[in-house]
Design a protein around this motif. Structure first.
Motif, short mmCIF file in Angstrom:
data_model
loop_
_atom_site.label_atom_id
_atom_site.label_comp_id
_atom_site.label_asym_id
_atom_site.label_seq_id
_atom_site.Cartn_x
_atom_site.Cartn_y
_atom_site.Cartn_z
N ILE A 9 45.85 -29.99 16.89
CA ILE A 9 47.28 -29.70 17.82
C ILE A 9 47.95 -30.72 18.14
N GLY A 10 47.87 -31.77 17.47
CA GLY A 10 48.59 -32.82 17.49
C GLY A 10 48.34 -33.91 18.57
N CYS A 11 47.21 -33.93 19.18
CA CYS A 11 46.85 -34.75 20.31
C CYS A 11 46.70 -36.01 19.90
N ILE A 12 46.99 -37.33 20.17
CA ILE A 12 46.74 -38.66 19.92
C ILE A 12 45.23 -38.96 20.14
N PRO A 13 44.51 -39.34 19.01
CA PRO A 13 43.07 -39.67 19.30
C PRO A 13 43.04 -41.04 19.57
#
Length: 96
Positions: A9-13
């Motif tokens: 979902i495009g979160c920044i890890p």
């Protein structure tokens, strides 16, 4: 699995520097961040900065999602697995 779901979902890890698969997936500063597992302050600082200045991280958000789609999504995984199965079948057929 949580890392893949976040990237989907495009979160920044933000992952630790433990020698596990996360470091094979995350390219520090490109599609996420790798923080020393002993440096809680850096983790909190990075997280706070992402929250407060999220527009500055647009490229990282996009790269996270792009990494998932191009390298880790089900169609890519399926293609790799089919390729392995085909190789094994060829080896088995040669031996017969």
């Amino acid at each position: 699995m949580a890392l893949l779901e976040a990237m989907r979902i495009g979160c920044i890890p933000i992952v630790s520097d433990f020698r596990i698969a996360n470091q094979e997936i995350i390219r520090d500063g490109i599609n996420g961040f790798i923080i020393s597992h002993k440096d809680i302050k850096s983790f909190v600082d990075r997280l706070s900065d992402i929250i407060e200045n999220h527009a500055n991280y647009k490229n990282v958000y996009e790269a996270s999602y792009k990494t998932f789609v191009e390298e880790l999504s089900f169609p890519v995984w399926r293609k790799c697995i089919y390729s392995i199965i085909q190789e094994v079948l060829c080896i088995i057929n040669k031996d017969e």
